[in-house]
Write a protein that holds these residues in place. Sequence first.
Motif, PDB file in Angstrom:
ATOM      1  N   LEU A 139       0.747  -1.330   0.042  1.00 19.63           N
ATOM      2  CA  LEU A 139       0.115   0.037  -0.016  1.00 19.63           C
ATOM      3  C   LEU A 139       1.015   1.208  -0.074  1.00 19.63           C
ATOM      4  N   VAL A 140       1.935   1.174   0.695  1.00 23.79           N
ATOM      5  CA  VAL A 140       2.712   2.293   0.789  1.00 23.79           C
ATOM      6  C   VAL A 140       3.564   2.574  -0.486  1.00 23.79           C
ATOM      7  N   THR A 141       4.042   1.470  -1.091  1.00 19.35           N
ATOM      8  CA  THR A 141       4.663   1.436  -2.380  1.00 19.35           C
ATOM      9  C   THR A 141       3.565   2.054  -3.482  1.00 19.35           C
ATOM     10  N   ALA A 142       2.157   1.629  -3.432  1.00 24.60           N
ATOM     11  CA  ALA A 142       1.255   2.516  -4.271  1.00 24.60           C
ATOM     12  C   ALA A 142       1.090   3.720  -4.342  1.00 24.60           C
ATOM     13  N   ALA A 143       0.979   4.124  -3.067  1.00 29.06           N
ATOM     14  CA  ALA A 143       0.874   5.719  -2.900  1.00 29.06           C
ATOM     15  C   ALA A 143       2.045   6.417  -3.268  1.00 29.06           C
ATOM     16  N   ALA A 144       3.436   5.921  -2.979  1.00 26.43           N
ATOM     17  CA  ALA A 144       4.494   6.626  -3.511  1.00 26.43           C
ATOM     18  C   ALA A 144       4.520   6.889  -4.856  1.00 26.43           C
ATOM     19  N   ALA A 151       9.138   6.095  -1.406  1.00 32.55           N
ATOM     20  CA  ALA A 151       8.239   5.412  -0.616  1.00 32.55           C
ATOM     21  C   ALA A 151       8.678   5.581   0.965  1.00 32.55           C
ATOM     22  N   ARG A 152      10.077   5.718   1.134  1.00 34.95           N
ATOM     23  CA  ARG A 152      10.487   5.581   2.712  1.00 34.95           C
ATOM     24  C   ARG A 152       9.937   6.790   3.437  1.00 34.95           C
ATOM     25  N   THR A 153       9.730   7.894   2.611  1.00 31.96           N
ATOM     26  CA  THR A 153       9.113   9.158   3.310  1.00 31.96           C
ATOM     27  C   THR A 153       7.729   9.189   3.727  1.00 31.96           C
ATOM     28  N   LEU A 154       6.959   8.223   3.292  1.00 25.32           N
ATOM     29  CA  LEU A 154       5.573   7.864   3.735  1.00 25.32           C
ATOM     30  C   LEU A 154       5.516   7.374   4.964  1.00 25.32           C
ATOM     31  N   ARG A 155       4.291   7.543   5.846  1.00 29.42           N
ATOM     32  CA  ARG A 155       3.937   6.627   7.096  1.00 29.42           C
ATOM     33  C   ARG A 155       2.530   6.276   6.869  1.00 29.42           C
ATOM     34  N   THR A 156       2.201   5.214   7.814  1.00 31.47           N
ATOM     35  CA  THR A 156       0.711   4.878   7.664  1.00 31.47           C
ATOM     36  C   THR A 156       0.116   5.024   9.201  1.00 31.47           C
ATOM     37  N   GLU A 157      -1.292   5.408   9.259  1.00 35.41           N
ATOM     38  CA  GLU A 157      -1.812   5.659  10.357  1.00 35.41           C
ATOM     39  C   GLU A 157      -3.467   5.472  10.150  1.00 35.41           C
ATOM     40  N   ASN A 158      -3.996   5.052  11.101  1.00 32.54           N
ATOM     41  CA  ASN A 158      -5.616   5.120  10.885  1.00 32.54           C
ATOM     42  C   ASN A 158      -6.132   4.780   9.624  1.00 32.54           C
ATOM     43  N   VAL A 161      -2.643   5.996   4.192  1.00 32.20           N
ATOM     44  CA  VAL A 161      -0.923   6.358   4.022  1.00 32.20           C
ATOM     45  C   VAL A 161      -0.857   7.709   3.960  1.00 32.20           C
ATOM     46  N   ILE A 162      -0.019   8.530   4.588  1.00 32.79           N
ATOM     47  CA  ILE A 162       0.232  10.019   4.788  1.00 32.79           C
ATOM     48  C   ILE A 162       1.406  10.437   4.189  1.00 32.79           C
ATOM     49  N   ALA A 163       1.697  11.350   3.527  1.00 31.56           N
ATOM     50  CA  ALA A 163       2.734  12.068   2.942  1.00 31.56           C
ATOM     51  C   ALA A 163       3.285  13.057   3.919  1.00 31.56           C
ATOM     52  N   PRO A 164       4.484  13.617   3.718  1.00 33.46           N
ATOM     53  CA  PRO A 164       5.257  14.432   4.473  1.00 33.46           C
ATOM     54  C   PRO A 164       4.321  15.834   4.434  1.00 33.46           C
ATOM     55  N   ASP A 165       3.983  16.159   3.240  1.00 29.63           N
ATOM     56  CA  ASP A 165       3.248  17.367   2.885  1.00 29.63           C
ATOM     57  C   ASP A 165       1.422  17.168   3.459  1.00 29.63           C
ATOM     58  N   ARG A 167      -0.628  15.160   2.552  1.00 26.85           N
ATOM     59  CA  ARG A 167      -1.569  14.388   1.518  1.00 26.85           C
ATOM     60  C   ARG A 167      -1.848  13.016   2.112  1.00 26.85           C
ATOM     61  N   THR A 168      -3.166  12.614   1.974  1.00 23.22           N
ATOM     62  CA  THR A 168      -3.602  11.264   2.457  1.00 23.22           C
ATOM     63  C   THR A 168      -4.184  10.302   1.696  1.00 23.22           C
ATOM     64  N   ALA A 169      -4.182   9.160   1.621  1.00 26.33           N
ATOM     65  CA  ALA A 169      -5.069   8.110   0.866  1.00 26.33           C
ATOM     66  C   ALA A 169      -5.485   7.101   1.477  1.00 26.33           C
ATOM     67  N   THR A 170      -6.506   6.633   1.755  1.00 29.09           N
ATOM     68  CA  THR A 170      -6.980   5.500   2.288  1.00 29.09           C
ATOM     69  C   THR A 170      -6.702   4.198   1.549  1.00 29.09           C
ATOM     70  N   PHE A 171      -6.285   3.226   2.675  1.00 31.10           N
ATOM     71  CA  PHE A 171      -6.128   2.010   1.975  1.00 31.10           C
ATOM     72  C   PHE A 171      -7.024   1.444   0.822  1.00 31.10           C
ATOM     73  N   GLY A 172      -8.198   1.742   1.211  1.00 30.56           N
ATOM     74  CA  GLY A 172      -9.090   1.297   0.139  1.00 30.56           C
ATOM     75  C   GLY A 172      -8.851   2.259  -1.363  1.00 30.56           C
ATOM     76  N   SER A 173      -8.512   3.156  -1.133  1.00 27.38           N
ATOM     77  CA  SER A 173      -8.476   3.871  -2.486  1.00 27.38           C
ATOM     78  C   SER A 173      -7.272   3.315  -3.306  1.00 27.38           C
ATOM     79  N   LEU A 174      -6.221   2.843  -2.591  1.00 22.79           N
ATOM     80  CA  LEU A 174      -4.937   2.202  -3.096  1.00 22.79           C
ATOM     81  C   LEU A 174      -4.796   0.758  -3.485  1.00 22.79           C
ATOM     82  N   THR A 175      -6.124  -0.010  -2.998  1.00 21.49           N
ATOM     83  CA  THR A 175      -5.923  -1.234  -3.060  1.00 21.49           C
ATOM     84  C   THR A 175      -5.718  -1.850  -4.327  1.00 21.49           C
ATOM     85  N   ALA A 176      -6.399  -1.384  -5.247  1.00 18.30           N
ATOM     86  CA  ALA A 176      -6.234  -1.816  -6.797  1.00 18.30           C
ATOM     87  C   ALA A 176      -4.808  -1.573  -7.188  1.00 18.30           C
ATOM     88  N   ALA A 177      -4.439  -0.788  -7.097  1.00 18.64           N
ATOM     89  CA  ALA A 177      -2.985  -0.237  -7.528  1.00 18.64           C
ATOM     90  C   ALA A 177      -1.807  -1.363  -6.657  1.00 18.64           C
TER      91      ALA A 177
END
Length: 664
Positions: A139-144, A151-158, A161-165, A167-177
């Motif tokens: 999931l982190v790789t898909a968001a990156a 990818a190493r700059t991203l974190r996950t919570e709740n 996936v959360i970017a340093p700036d 931005r957020t993406a739910t796991f559900g929005s990333l699942t296909a990728a």
Amino acid sequence: MTTRRKVIVYAVSASTLTLAVPLGVGVPTTADAEVTPRRPGTRPPTAVAVGTDAEKLVLEVTPANRVVVRLPRVETGQGITTAAAMLIAEELDARLRDVDIPLADARTDGGNQYTGGSSSVRTLYDPARKVAAVARARLVTAAARQWRVPARTLRTENTMVIAPDGRTATFGSLTAAAARISRPDVSSAPKPAGRHRIIGRPATRIDARDLVTGAAKYAGDLAVPGAMPTVVARPPTLGGTVATVDDTRARGMPGVLAVVRIPSGVAVLAQTFHHAMQAREALRITWKPGPMAAVSDAQIRSRLRAALPRPAAPPRGSTQVQGEFEFALVSHAPMEVLTAVADVRADRAELWFSTQTPTDARGSLAEALRLPERSIKVHVVRGGGSFGRRLSYEAAIEAALISKAARRPVKLMWSRTDDMRHGGMRPATCHRVRASLARGRVVASAHDSASVDELALPIPTGAWRSVDSGMSRTADEIITDETAKALGKDPVAYRRALLRGTPRAVLDKVAAAGRWGRPLPAGWGQGVAVHEEYGSTVACLAEIDATDPRDPRVVAVTVAADVGTAVNPRGLEAQLMGATMDGISTILYAGLHIDRGAVREGSFADFRYARQRHSPLRFAAHIMPSRRPPGGAGELAVPAAAGAVANAYARATGTRPRRFPIVF
């Protein structure tokens, strides 16, 4: 290939991220998973599987941002779905409320789906964390790749996936990728214990609201189209059979649909359970007595004592501390009676019931129905208690045979009386234990036992919570107390001198927390016991008021347990409390009598399992800190509680109890 050093991840076909990992094929470490991409020319992946074992723990992230794990275990109240959800949520950094744990159907291609032996958390701990860690990495790789950031700059919570700036993406929005990624750009190793935020913290059960509102579904709640309420008339004696049956009156009663004869009795199908039960009472059945019709408790005890091997000669010059101990038959008595729904057709069968052994049940159903296993589908349903009762599945076999004979779906329900008088029971046993003393210490010991399972007695028996340990350890702990007395030593001090490490630590904890040796009123007593099993250790201190020896009351219990990593301390405390009640019950009150081949007890009115008024006024559970992998806990405390209660009763009354339950 799966080894102790590596878990291999395969891509299986789905439009969403779906992962699977085998259980029981070696214990993976925190080394990164190896992800094996799908072969060229195959369909797009629908799942990712770990290893080649046919039985897999399957995780899916849905577009609705739900994390769904189809669990190859059964929930019977022990809290395994909550523990599994915690393991998954920990490694995914998902909210616990976003994790769903449906129960997997019986596997059609084999594999381990066994629930028992206090093994579920032990066998799930590494695979569940691994599969979730791999999912998180994808999931982190898909968001990156979507955001074009490292990818190493991203974190996950709740469950995001959360970017340093920001931005957020739910796991559900990333699942296909994420489903299309075979090699993540970040580590897929599970977290070290020091980073756990969910594992090890008390959590409320994920099904708590459903349980208290009635939304949780058991087999009896299922609305399977056409499944008609069904009950069975059973013989008065164990193993009895039908000689003749006159069902004329029953068939003519309102709501009755069919009367079917099966090997274990006569089944009645009706529009409602009320109608079915009324018609069952109207059946005129002549029963052939079972093979135990001339056998009662006294004969069973006599045969058990005779089955004990002749004791070897003790060491010359030694004195003996010894005893023979008898334990009665005990019903499992889960709150939910056995219920099974069956829809059997000429070429296939589909069943719904709670079972700890779904793959075994599927094979037995195939044999009983004379159908190939591949044509039988078993849906595993939550159970309202088990304690080993749902290791067997006779209700499902009966339901299938009735459905086949009646040519319609059925919902079979055993009554409480059915289960107590014809269901599997904890075997009655007899134990001879001896400690030989010389020069102020034990120089030899022996423990022999006999069980009704070993005799030519057709009593239905089954594994009961803690299996043999609840009896054998109790006998050992009583002799340990009597040995300490013979040597002029305090029971805790005597044990402490023999123990090291964890067993001594849990003993010290209960002795201090339970105030061992404090002044007590006349007729009161304290008892202690220690037990090791399943990679875990527990000690119990019980305090009893036996002022009236025929109406004893355990007033306080202190338990200390080292189970390695306690995934959910709140759930563990509940297990320790329930196991304590089992120990209290089987030592003081609860057992089954056999009268001329028939079980006397038929309900909670005469099967005297401890009620609220018998519960300790004070209960304290101390969970020892540990970073070891989890050990087993579901059955762990039964032997220690039983031993402690027996020893407390002995000290309170000045007696040496030898037959259990004591008030029987």
